[in-house]
Enzyme design. Structure first.
Site, PDB file in Angstrom:
ATOM      1  CG  HIS A 124       0.372   6.003  -1.065  1.00 35.24           C
ATOM      2  ND1 HIS A 124      -0.530   7.080  -1.299  1.00 35.24           N
ATOM      3  CD2 HIS A 124      -0.093   6.009   0.493  1.00 35.24           C
ATOM      4  CE1 HIS A 124      -2.211   7.244  -0.588  1.00 35.24           C
ATOM      5  NE2 HIS A 124      -1.335   6.305   0.645  1.00 35.24           N
ATOM      6  CG  HIS A 168       0.469   9.002  -6.866  1.00 35.98           C
ATOM      7  ND1 HIS A 168      -1.233   9.373  -6.398  1.00 35.98           N
ATOM      8  CD2 HIS A 168       0.343   9.526  -8.660  1.00 35.98           C
ATOM      9  CE1 HIS A 168      -1.787  10.747  -7.261  1.00 35.98           C
ATOM     10  NE2 HIS A 168      -1.320  10.179  -8.575  1.00 35.98           N
ATOM     11  CG  HIS A 176      -1.596   1.510   1.766  1.00 39.41           C
ATOM     12  ND1 HIS A 176      -3.259   1.707   1.406  1.00 39.41           N
ATOM     13  CD2 HIS A 176      -1.490   2.910   1.722  1.00 39.41           C
ATOM     14  CE1 HIS A 176      -3.483   2.845   1.368  1.00 39.41           C
ATOM     15  NE2 HIS A 176      -2.836   3.201   1.836  1.00 39.41           N
ATOM     16  CD  GLU A 177       1.198   3.436   4.077  1.00 40.52           C
ATOM     17  OE1 GLU A 177       1.824   4.804   3.115  1.00 40.52           O
ATOM     18  OE2 GLU A 177       0.365   3.691   4.227  1.00 40.52           O
TER      19      GLU A 177
END
Length: 706
Positions: free
Chosen positions: A499, A502, A495-496
């Site tokens: 980010h 992105h 998940h992290e």
């Protein structure tokens, strides 16, 4: 505080660190004996912060000088006798806070991940100054009039699409911030903003103290029956007397799953539940004042409530749309939670017990149900999930397969804490992409949760590539033992890093539009989408290997993990909906309503939306320790985790329909979504990539709710 960050994200910046004590800077520190390294750009690769030189006492003078420099730059813009142009007004403002940006990004990182008394005291002093500086920009009428002139003739300026978006973004932020208010109302608004900055910082500081003070000590080993020896070793007190269990940010505590002693479970749960009720660390008065001030601010700005004001630049747009989204999830979520509750109650009776299921029992007996239904034991799985192997052969491997990027560990880059890992990223053709820091283990100086942010933001304006960090709160193993993860923790790593991708794939001219500078209900989409690759067969077989034998995880265990994927999802989505609903209820309070009792308000908010129908499912966060909305940037925005989960499952559905994990699909996703930053309308961007608007069906299916 990056000068051009969207105004609605100000709360993230002015509550950079959650603090527990106040101290003054050491008067013996003599700044004249050494130069301040924050006042000049780092000479390290990618302009990465040089933690071998930076000291706590460097931050405040650097940030104050950054504010002074920005004020001077704004004065030059507003006093310019020439007609406003894109260069002398918009670009000039975009470039006005370089020092403030550089110093505050590093300060925010340390304040959240490795705080101390000195940093906490600085944060107390700087929070209202950051708010005042933001107001000095967005409530500056001369500056606004120059932007208004350009905005009104924007079609004739012949700007490229990103430059046009920058102008529009600034103008919208001016309007949202109150640029059209009278001078008297601007003064009132500034007072509100300054007070809110102080209160949200205080909430974070008080909560960190509450978390630390709320740690539970057990003196008898029998009280911790069922807890693994490795955990006991890591939680043993230094004096050899007893074991202390620190609190996680959430209501439920991870250790409740393995604690055999019911009285101990109740003790730990209630410590978490009541951590900020009463005593020196009571946050309820702060909650009341924050929500009342936010309601007054919204009224001043012409809105019925704070949520209506706050949601203007999001995908959801209005509280009504958020509530309609909730209505599509609550019945299915609570029905599944009730079925799960009934199943757990049967398990309790099957164990020869005669009591009604309570919240502190849920995870313990749910684990029994999971073992019975799926024959899945977390302790069987963890040996296949060694932290660094998961990172390098799982998280990084997936990124290589999809996007072609490669990774090289760097041990020559200074870090702020010994546990931090550093990697350099390269494009498929060998070009440099950026620098990545990974800080995985919990410690008292770190706030709870997991997050990503930038030390350096990508921009062509400054010719800078991204320097990005991920922070988690995994339990640190005792000396000599490997860091073995639960599958939930594996998912958090994916998940992290979603980010991070992105941010790494940002390809913007202007830093304020770069990477993750997007609406709250879009920013979680790339991260949640990246979670899907944790169980993707090609990825899983590459990283899920036994830390001692090197053997791949057996197919039998993989099948069990997948089959149990929808287990407990009624509980999971209901606790999330409960917190999301609390957030929206707090921030749709009209300015005429005064809240006398936080607990009573919370109880009524859950009851009227039927989120209290399953007794043993509490909110993921109670109001008193809901840091996302009272000390962070998610006020009226916690719904975004579920909103972006809808995008996530809809997007993964597209990948499944188009061949799965391929370089072609990854490149298309990078080019059309991950690299675009905030340069396009987010709904149109998503639809252009997906070919359709997002649908809620894949989310319900993935959660096992239909």
């Amino acid at each position: 505080m990056r000068k051009a960050i969207p105004f609605l994200m100000l709360a993230v910046l002015i509550s950079a660190c959650n603090n527990s004590k106040e101290t003054k800077l050491n008067d013996d520190d003599n700044m004249s004996e050494r130069s301040n390294p924050l006042l000049v750009e780092s000479t390290l690769p990618y302009y990465a912060p040089d933690f071998s030189k930076i000291k706590d006492e460097d931050f405040e003078p650097a940030m104050l000088e950054g504010i002074a420099q920005q004020k001077k730059a704004i004065d030059e813009i507003t006093s310019n006798p020439e007609e406003p142009t894109f260069e002398n007004t918009v670009v000039a403002l975009e470039k006005s806070g370089e020092l403030l940006d550089r110093s505050s990004q590093i300060f925010g990182a340390l304040g959240s991940a490795n705080t101390n008394d000195a940093l906490q005291a600085i944060d107390d002093r700087m929070a209202p100054k950051f708010a005042a500086q933001q107001d000095a920009i967005y409530l500056n009428d001369k500056l606004f009039q120059r932007f208004k002139t350009l905005y009104n003739k924007r079609e004739s300026l012949n700007l490229d699409p990103e430059s046009l978006k920058l102008l529009e973004n600034y103008y919208e932020d001016f309007e949202i911030a109150g640029a059209n208010l009278s001078a008297e109302d601007k003064k009132t608004l500034s007072d509100y903003n300054g007070r809110l900055a102080t209160l949200t910082t205080k909430f974070g500081k008080t909560l960190l103290a509450a978390n630390n003070a709320g740690a539970v000590t057990f003196n008898d080993k029998e009280e911790l029956a069922g807890v693994s020896e490795d955990v006991l070793k890591s939680r043993a007190n230094e004096d050899g007397k007893g074991w202390t269990i620190p609190l996680q940010n959430t209501t439920q505590q991870p250790l409740l799953q393995s604690m055999d002693n019911r009285a101990s479970r109740e003790k730990l749960f209630k410590a978490a539940w009541m951590r900020a009720d009463g005593g020196a660390n009571d946050t309820r008065d702060l909650v009341k004042e924050i929500v009342e001030l936010r309601a007054q601010k919204a009224k001043l700005l012409g809105f019925d409530n704070y949520a209506a004001w706050s949601l203007q630049k999001t995908m959801a747009k209005t509280p009504a749309h958020v509530n309609k989204f909730f209505e599509g999830l609550i019945p299915a979520g609570t029905a599944k939670a009730q079925a799960e509750s009934d199943e757990i109650q049967k398990m309790i009776k099957a164990q020869g017990e005669d009591f009604t299921l309570e919240p502190w029992d849920w995870n313990y007996y749910a684990e029994m149900v999971r073992k019975e239904k799926y024959d899945l034991d977390e302790e069987q799985i963890k040996p296949y999930f060694e932290l660094k192997t998961v990172l390098e052969k799982g998280v990084f491997f997936a990124a290589t397969q999809l996007y072609g990027i490669t990774f090289k560990e760097r041990t020559d880059i200074p870090v702020y804490q010994d546990d931090v890992l550093v990697y350099e990223l390269f494009e498929e053709n060998g070009d440099q992409l950026g620098l990545f820091y990974a800080d995985f283990f919990a410690r008292p100086s770190k706030r709870g949760g997991a997050w990503m942010s930038n030390f350096v933001t990508q921009s062509k304006l400054y010719n800078k590539k991204p320097v990005i960090y991920n922070v988690c709160n995994f339990p640190k193993p005792s000396d000599g033992n490997p860091a073995l993860l639960t599958f939930d923790e594996v998912t958090t790593m994916f998940h992290e890093f979603g980010h991070a991708l992105h941010g790494f794939f940002a390809d913007q001219q202007y830093p304020s539009l770069s990477g993750t500078s997007v609406a709250r209900d879009f920013v979680e989409f790339p991260s949640q989408f990246n979670e899907n690759w944790a169980l993707y067969p090609e990825v899983l077989k590459n990283y899920a290997v036994h830390y001692e034998t090197g053997e791949q995880i057996p197919q039998e265990l993989i099948s069990k993990i997948k089959k149990s994927g929808t287990f407990n999802q009624g509980y999971s989505i209901t606790e999330n909906l409960a917190s999301s609903n609390l957030d929206m209820q707090w921030h749709t309070i009209p300015s005429t309503k005064k809240i006398d009792d936080v607990d009573a308000f919370e109880k009524e908010a859950l009851h009227k939306t039927k989120l209290d129908v399953v007794h043993a499912v509490p909110p993921r966060y109670r109001s008193t320790y809901f840091a996302h909305i009272f000390a962070g940037g998610y006020a009226a925005g916690y719904y975004s985790y579920l909103w972006t989960e809808m995008l996530d499952h809809d997007a993964y559905n597209w990948f499944e329909e188009n061949g799965g994990m391929t370089r072609e699909n990854g490149q298309r996703f990078r080019d059309m979504v991950l690299s675009r930053g905030n340069t396009q309308d987010l709904e149109k961007m998503y639809k252009a990539w997906r070919g359709a608007d997002p649908k809620i069906g894949p989310l319900l299916k993935a959660r096992g709710l239909k």
